[in-house]
Motif scaffolding. Structure first.
Motif, mmCIF file in Angstrom:
data_model
loop_
_atom_site.group_PDB
_atom_site.id
_atom_site.type_symbol
_atom_site.label_atom_id
_atom_site.label_comp_id
_atom_site.label_asym_id
_atom_site.label_seq_id
_atom_site.Cartn_x
_atom_site.Cartn_y
_atom_site.Cartn_z
ATOM 1 N N TYR A 564 0.895 -1.311 0.046
ATOM 2 C CA TYR A 564 -0.015 -0.114 0.051
ATOM 3 C C TYR A 564 0.871 1.290 0.031
ATOM 4 N N GLU A 565 1.792 1.088 0.762
ATOM 5 C CA GLU A 565 2.759 2.354 0.986
ATOM 6 C C GLU A 565 3.637 2.822 -0.566
ATOM 7 N N HIS A 566 3.812 1.479 -1.332
ATOM 8 C CA HIS A 566 4.306 1.706 -2.507
ATOM 9 C C HIS A 566 3.234 1.676 -3.698
ATOM 10 N N SER A 854 3.883 3.215 -8.618
ATOM 11 C CA SER A 854 5.182 2.536 -8.424
ATOM 12 C C SER A 854 6.208 3.776 -8.865
ATOM 13 N N THR A 855 6.169 3.978 -10.166
ATOM 14 C CA THR A 855 6.905 5.044 -10.673
ATOM 15 C C THR A 855 7.219 6.324 -10.058
ATOM 16 N N LEU A 856 5.810 6.783 -9.405
ATOM 17 C CA LEU A 856 5.963 7.883 -8.654
ATOM 18 C C LEU A 856 6.649 7.956 -7.418
ATOM 19 N N ASN A 857 6.492 6.598 -6.711
ATOM 20 C CA ASN A 857 7.248 6.496 -5.597
ATOM 21 C C ASN A 857 8.814 6.285 -5.839
ATOM 22 N N THR A 860 10.023 9.592 -5.888
ATOM 23 C CA THR A 860 9.961 10.414 -4.665
ATOM 24 C C THR A 860 11.278 9.876 -4.044
ATOM 25 N N LEU A 861 11.567 8.673 -3.849
ATOM 26 C CA LEU A 861 13.009 8.452 -3.467
ATOM 27 C C LEU A 861 14.160 8.961 -4.111
ATOM 28 N N ASP A 862 13.974 9.068 -5.232
ATOM 29 C CA ASP A 862 15.008 9.698 -6.132
ATOM 30 C C ASP A 862 15.320 11.368 -5.711
ATOM 31 N N ALA A 863 14.118 11.958 -5.471
ATOM 32 C CA ALA A 863 14.139 13.271 -4.948
ATOM 33 C C ALA A 863 14.679 13.431 -3.547
ATOM 34 N N MET A 864 14.415 12.369 -2.819
ATOM 35 C CA MET A 864 14.977 12.406 -1.508
ATOM 36 C C MET A 864 16.376 12.065 -1.464
ATOM 37 N N GLN A 865 16.956 11.407 -2.557
ATOM 38 C CA GLN A 865 18.324 11.008 -2.591
ATOM 39 C C GLN A 865 19.059 12.378 -3.029
ATOM 40 N N TRP A 1067 16.280 -4.875 1.780
ATOM 41 C CA TRP A 1067 16.173 -3.993 0.939
ATOM 42 C C TRP A 1067 14.607 -4.410 0.573
ATOM 43 N N PRO A 1068 13.978 -3.099 0.195
ATOM 44 C CA PRO A 1068 12.649 -3.668 -0.318
ATOM 45 C C PRO A 1068 12.631 -3.838 -1.923
ATOM 46 N N TYR A 1069 11.559 -4.338 -2.530
ATOM 47 C CA TYR A 1069 11.654 -4.879 -3.778
ATOM 48 C C TYR A 1069 11.946 -3.701 -4.878
ATOM 49 N N GLU A 1070 11.256 -2.444 -4.560
ATOM 50 C CA GLU A 1070 11.317 -1.452 -5.469
ATOM 51 C C GLU A 1070 12.914 -0.866 -5.428
ATOM 52 N N LYS A 1071 13.489 -1.127 -4.276
ATOM 53 C CA LYS A 1071 14.971 -0.528 -4.111
ATOM 54 C C LYS A 1071 16.139 -1.536 -4.937
#
Length: 1303
Positions: A564-566, A854-857, A860-865, A1067-1071
């Motif tokens: 759900y979070e992803h 999923s792409t937007l998430n 979001t992680l890329d922006a955080m990085q 590590w999560p699946y997306e990462k």
């Protein structure tokens, strides 16, 4: 900030009521109270000093491990301050804020405590135990109060009336099991007891408040009649329920809107709690406590609609608020109570405290004993051990003290209020000191604190894993040049942890290393003296299975929330799945009810029935009838099927309707009108009869009566025939039907004719498609939701299967749970495949929405990085994050359906065809869509590869059977593996958009699986010859078609291999998928030794074998190549002995950050990088050295020309080693390196040489090279001339040096 506002509100309300409080100086209590005309800063000083004191007290308690509850310590400090205020008048100004009205005290603090408890309670367990909670809270509180009142009237104060005694019993009834619940949550069998006690505390507080207000009103003579009491209870309780439901729904809705806004989320919950309490108590005069309770429970059910980090912030806020409220409330009440009881307390009252304590808990025991037979069969059930634990855990708390203070401040019962205060204070202190501190021992005596064997074994495995991680970390830190001289013995001692369960067992030495306690039982073999683990008993095995089921269900729940979070599941979908898991956790077998979930994947029964009726309504009559064989009937059939025939009949009905209305309305028409009506009736009757006859001839007698409309027409014609007979008789004779026949009968006959007007309803067919579209829309939304739930279930089951080795250490239990999860996954996958076959747009909608989220998430992680790396400041990051979050919100609330893609689009969407339109066009030109029926076999086990399929629609079933040969040098020919258990058979379902048989085409090995059509299937079939020709069209060794196919397979295998590597634990699946996004699989067919350089982050062996040159360790596929391996020996090398059937080695290489594929596999490499040694060159060592000198001489020029890359030492040409030295020069020259990097190699038709030219080129390569004829080579071609010159130069130097030595 919110807490500060609350405290300022306290000060404002307290000093605002200064005049009102000073007017109440008639009582001794009020005359002795300090004046409130003190500076405001004294109240502020008391509040913040109390909070600071709470911090110090909590820190000291945690430091020394004190078992006394925190609230008791704050109450004691408040009591000390109250005694000081009583003895030293100068100290009173600093505690003046404590003497506020109790009503104000409840309004400020009670909503925080009630809402926090109800918000944090487990909603599923609470509603499951609701009947148990209701029985012990409502009837239990009603029974406890009379028992305590009876004791009070005989032992505490005989002068009390029964109403005052009952009031004392009510004040002693509420419980506050805060400390006990925290203790129970740490126990394996204390979850349901904690939920029961929390629920009893919440609902019991509401019951006590209602009782207290009713009895208090009776004592004050505001309520005197039983009817008034009944109406009051109904209004006070029922109004509180309605208020709580309304406020909870509104608050939950507003909370779902604030998905990412943590400030708004906290503010909404805070406002909801206080509005429910204040509006209920001060405006509507209903139970605000009950309203706040229901608001918290309803909001807790909707807290999943906000982001996890926001929900965590809300939970932390209410935890901090409750802690601050408890600190202030207990301290302030302690000040007031000890200030008053200091003058009136005596030895008798102290002795009676123990009597009150004993009576209260004895009455609680009687209530639970009476309720146990009922409690045993409702909710989670209850044994006598649970009953005793609940009795002992019923602590008294703040509500009792506040109610006692309220009695003390009431003039009519102020004398009894002093005794109330003393007894209630003693009861609260004793219950917290005795019961709370001894709860763990009580649970051990009752056998509820026993730790199961499965928990011990699981904790042991976790401790061992942590210690292994500790050892690896220390070994890595020893390599740090700054930490090399650290005292590693102290590090070892300082990082060694003991088994946590050892500290919970009495009589157990903390330093004991008894593995039997930690879940393992060993037997020493008398022969070899080895310790062999014992098999668990049946009871232990059943307990281990039950515990393993609970762990798997917990893993499923975590997986659902992570999805759900992803963005992989909607908020309603995660609710359904979590609820299904919670229901399964309560069941004996611990299995999720798939039948209940299966209703989501089928349309609702009423929707299907209504749609079928609408379809029958718009279907023409002739559509369901067979065409007659006779010609004259065929003419009739063509007439009734003509559109103009229905139009003519409808027009006739419209024209006949005014005539019938005129005939009915006119009582006695004139002769001309009467004659005209008769003529028109005969005319219309003739048309209707002709319609009936033509339809009977066309459809047949039985076919005619299959239509309900035809049945209605026939009945109307029969009735019209009787009316027509009367008209004929009236015309040929003197008999008058208007006077001889009952006019009501004639009117009824005419009205029956008007029923033919109902046939105009057929004109409503225009609106029927719109109604059907709305119904289809409802069905699609429901099935899309079901597909969303099913996909989340399948993903969760797969993740739980992968985690089973970490969750369960017993092999038999692992196999049992794995089989159960796999069967459930396959069953749901099949249902989803059938759903996608029947309604592909629903599945496409869910998949598109999930892919977008999923792409937007990931964005979001890329922006955080980027923010962490310093590319974005805080303001820029917030702006960028807001733009992404707006898109996420839009995607979550978007409800439009997505049309399925065309077959051509699905083929172009295959991952290894992305960016290569030319190959996709080539496949479309040389393939076709083939239709297959159900149970057709596309691939059989043992068949040789002849091509692959790209599934367009339908559902395939893939059944894998392990190969008969050993799986040492190659992976099995099956690309749909979900785990690395290649030695076990498995089954899976394949939906549209997937390619089947790709691995067989790449490896040319027989298939190890069978593919069967589980439904009607459409698929592209691409033959092996076409694929081989496509390989030649895109021959790039890194980004060509074959390499791209291997890359997809390699990423799928790496997603299963890398989680077992310590560096990728957790590590999560997306990462992990983003980590592999830059990976590639190069062509290594020409290499004997592969040298790993620093530009390669990770390497995974996909197929074939290789060997570490340093350690001689042989790696078998699929596996992770450790980073300590620097040179890998391939099967072509004579140093590695393999079988003749060993396939070509395939490696998935994950490049380092900001490194391109060609940076690693380029022909020119730096001296600081490691080279790859190819087998394509046939030069001797002398000529290879000469080639090296030539390359070094050209290195400076290469650096100047290509300044963007640091190159040196032309060692090996990677392109030449893969494509051959005499690759078409036009292709190599026209295709620059810049063009090769961003896209596949795509030579045009003019660039592709024909077969004869290729043969000629191969023949030229095979000819021996004549070194002396250097003039035959063009001077600008790299290689030949320069090497010959250097060879001659070196040969001359050698001859001169040898002649010099001779001289």
């Amino acid at each position: 900030m919110a807490l500060t506002i609350i405290f300022i509100l306290i000060l404002h309300l307290t000093f605002a009521n200064k005049t009102e409080l000073n007017e109440k100086q008639t009582l001794d209590y009020n005359t002795s109270r300090p004046s409130l005309a003190y500076p405001v800063y004294t109240g502020c000083l008391f509040i913040f000093m109390t909070l600071l004191l709470g911090v110090l007290v909590r820190a000291v308690m945690l430091w020394i491990g004190m078992s006394i509850p925190y609230r008791v310590m704050m109450f004691v400090f408040g009591g000390i301050a109250g005694v000081c205020a009583n003895k030293f008048p100068a100290f009173k100004p600093y505690v003046s804020i404590c003497y506020m009205e109790v009503d104000l005290l409840l309004i400020v603090f009670l909503p925080i405590l009630i809402f926090k408890t109800s918000y944090s309670v487990d909603a599923h367990s609470f509603w499951r135990s609701m009947l148990q909670i209701f029985l012990v809270a409502v009837p239990g509180a009603l029974l406890t109060a009379p028992i305590v009142a009876l004791m009070a009237s005989y032992l505490i104060e005989t002068s009390w009336t029964y109403s005052i005694s009952l009031l004392f019993g009510i004040v002693c009834s509420p419980i506050d099991p805060l400390e006990v619940v925290g203790e129970l949550k740490t126990m394996s069998k204390g979850k349901y007891i904690s939920v029961l006690l929390l629920g009893e505390g919440l609902l019991g507080d509401v019951t006590v408040m209602i009782e207290f207000m009713a009895v208090f009103g009776y004592i004050a003579e505001a309520i005197t009649k039983p009817s008034q009491i009944t109406l009051y209870l109904l209004r006070y309780g029922g109004g509180g329920v309605l208020l709580g439901v309304l406020t909870g729904k509104i608050t939950g809705t507003l909370l779902s809107v604030t998905y990412y806004d943590e400030l708004c989320a906290v503010t909404v919950t805070l406002a909801g709690a206080y509005i429910a309490f204040y509006v209920g108590e001060k405006i509507l005069y209903v139970s605000g406590l009950l309203g706040t309770l229901l608001t918290g429970i309803l909001v807790s059910k909707t807290k999943s609609t906000i982001a996890s980090d926001v929900e965590l912030v809300v939970a932390h806020f209410w935890t901090i608020a409750a802690h601050a409220a408890n600190s202030l409330l207990f301290t302030m009440v302690g000040v007031v109570i000890f200030d008053k009881v200091n003058d009136v307390i005596c030895v008798r009252q102290v002795a009676l405290i123990f009597v009150t304590y004993t009576t209260v808990y004895f009455s609680r025991l009687m209530v639970y004993s009476a309720m146990t037979p009922i409690l045993r069969h409702v909710g989670y059930g209850m044994t006598w051990q649970h009953c005793m634990a609940c009795v002992w855990g019923g602590l008294r708390g703040m509500l009792s003290l506040c109610l006692a203070l309220m009695v003390l401040q009431t003039p009519t019962v102020s004398d009894a209020g002093e005794i109330f205060i003393i007894q209630t204070t003693g009861l609260v202190i004793l219950s917290v000191l005795i019961n709370a501190t001894s709860m763990r021992k009580m649970l051990k005596i009752l056998g509820l604190a026993e730790i199961s064997l499965a928990k011990k074994a699981n904790m042991t495995n976790c401790v061992k894993r942590i210690m292994m991680t500790r050892d690896r970390c220390i070994s890595m830190l020893k390599m740090d040049k700054f930490l090399a001289d650290a005292n590693w013995d102290m590090v070892q001692d300082g990082t060694t942890i003991k088994h946590p369960y050892q500290l919970q067992m009495s009589g157990r030495d903390e330093d004991s290393d008894d593995d039997t306690y930690m879940g393992y039982h060993y037997t020493t073999c008398p022969d070899c003296e080895r310790e062999i683990p014992n098999e668990p008993t049946k009871k232990e095995f059943a307990e281990m299975v039950r515990e393993a089921n609970q762990r798997v269900l917990k893993a499923l729940k975590i997986s659902y929330w992570r999805q759900y979070e992803h963005g992989k599941i909607s908020k309603d979908g995660v609710r359904v799945l979590v609820q299904a898991v919670e229901v399964a956790a309560d069941a004996e077998d611990g299995k999720i009810n798939l039948e209940q979930l299966g209703t989501l994947w089928k349309p609702k029964t009423h929707a299907r029935w209504l749609r079928r009726k609408l379809v029958n309504m718009i279907t023409p009559e002739a559509a369901n009838a067979q065409v007659p064989r006779q010609k004259w009937r065929q003419h009739c059939y063509r007439i009734i099927t003509n559109v103009w025939f229905d139009g003519f009949i409808y027009l006739t009905i419209l024209c006949n309707t005014p005539v019938i209305l005129y005939e009915v309305a006119m009582k006695s028409p004139s002769k001309p009108a009467w004659f005209a009506i008769k003529v028109l009736n005969v005319f219309f009757f003739t048309i209707y009869v002709m319609e009936m006859v033509i339809k009977m001839c066309a459809l047949g007698f039985r076919g005619y009566f299959k239509s309900h409309w035809n049945k209605l027409d026939f009945c109307i014609i029969v009735l019209a025939t009787g009316d027509l007979v009367l008209d004929i008789i009236d015309s040929v004779s003197s008999w008058d039907k208007w006077s001889n026949v009952n006019s009501s009968f004639i009117t009824a006959t005419k009205l029956l004719r008007m029923l033919r007007f109902l046939r105009l309803c057929k004109l409503a067919r225009v609106s029927v498609p719109k109604i059907m579209g709305y119904i289809d829309r409802m069905i699609d939304v429901q099935l899309a939701f079901g597909y969303d739930v099913g996909k989340g279930f399948v993903t969760g089951a797969q993740e739980a299967c992968n985690l089973l080795p970490q969750l369960v250490d017993n092999k038999d239990i692992q196999d049992m749970l794995n089989a159960k999860l796999d069967n459930d996954r396959l069953a749901v996958t099949r249902q989803l495949g059938l759903l996608q076959r029947d309604r592909p747009w629903t599945a496409i909608t869910v998949k598109t929405k999930q892919a977008t989220t999923s792409t937007l998430n990931i964005m979001t992680l890329d922006a955080m990085q980027l923010k962490e790396e310093g590319f974005l400041d805080e303001m820029e990051y917030r702006l960028l994050l807001k733009a992404i979050q707006d898109k996420i919100q839009l995607c979550r609330h978007k409800g439009s359906l997505v049309a399925p893609s065309s077959p051509e689009t699905q083929l172009r969407a295959v991952s290894w065809l992305q960016g290569n339109e030319r190959i996709a066009d080539f496949f479309l030109e040389h393939s076709e869509i083939i239709n297959y029926n159900i149970n057709d076999v596309l691939i059989s086990r043992g068949d040789e590869p002849k091509g692959f399929y790209i599934l367009v629609s339908g559902l395939l079933e893939a059944s894998y059977i392990p190969p008969d040969d050993a799986l040492d040098e190659a992976i099995p020919n099956y690309e749909f593996m979900t785990d690395l258990k290649f030695g076990e058979p498995c089954q899976d379902y394949i939906v549209s958009g997937n390619a089947v048989g790709v691995l067989g085409v790449l490896t040319n090995r027989p298939y190890n699986y069978t593919v069967r059509c589980d439904s009607a299937v459409q698929a592209y079939y691409i033959t092996l010859a076409v694929i081989q020709e496509a390989f030649s069209l895109a021959p790039h060794p890194i980004m060509g078609l074959e390499a791209s196919m291997w890359r997809e397979i390699g990423i799928k295998l790496s997603m299963m291999v890398l989680p077992s590597v310590p560096a990728y634990h957790g590590w999560p699946y997306e990462k992990l998928s983003m980590r592999l996004e830059h990976a590639f699989v190069p062509c290594l067919k020409a290499f004997k030794v592969f040298v790993v350089n620093e530009l390669m982050e990770d390497i995974v062996l996909l197929d074939g074998v290789c060997q570490d040159m340093a350690t001689r360790e042989v790696f078998q596929p699929p596996c992770y190549i450790p980073r300590t391996a620097h040179r890998l020996i391939f099967p072509k090398s004579s140093q590695l002995i393999v079988s003749a059937s060993c396939p070509q080695t395939k490696l998935l290489i994950v490049p380092a950050k900001d490194t391109d594929e060609l940076d690693i596999m380029e022909d020119e490499v730096d001296d600081l990088q490691c080279e790859m040694i190819a087998s394509v060159s046939s030069r001797c060592l002398y000529h290879r050295a000469a080639r090296r000198v030539s390359a070094e001489s050209r290195a400076p020029a290469a650096r100047r020309v290509r300044s963007k890359r640091r190159r040196a030492a032309r060692r090996v040409n990677y392109r030449d080693s893969v494509w051959g030295k005499q690759q078409n020069s036009s292709v190599m020259i026209t295709m620059s390196e810049k063009d090769v990097v961003p896209k596949y190699f795509k030579p045009s038709a003019a660039d592709v040489t024909d077969r004869s030219r290729r043969e000629t080129s191969r023949a030229r390569i095979a000819e021996p090279r004549n070194i002396d004829s250097s003039s035959n080579h063009p001077p600008n071609v790299s290689g030949g001339a320069s090497e010959e010159e250097i060879f001659n130069t070196m040969l001359g130097k050698v001859r001169r040096s040898s002649s010099t030595k001779k001289n």
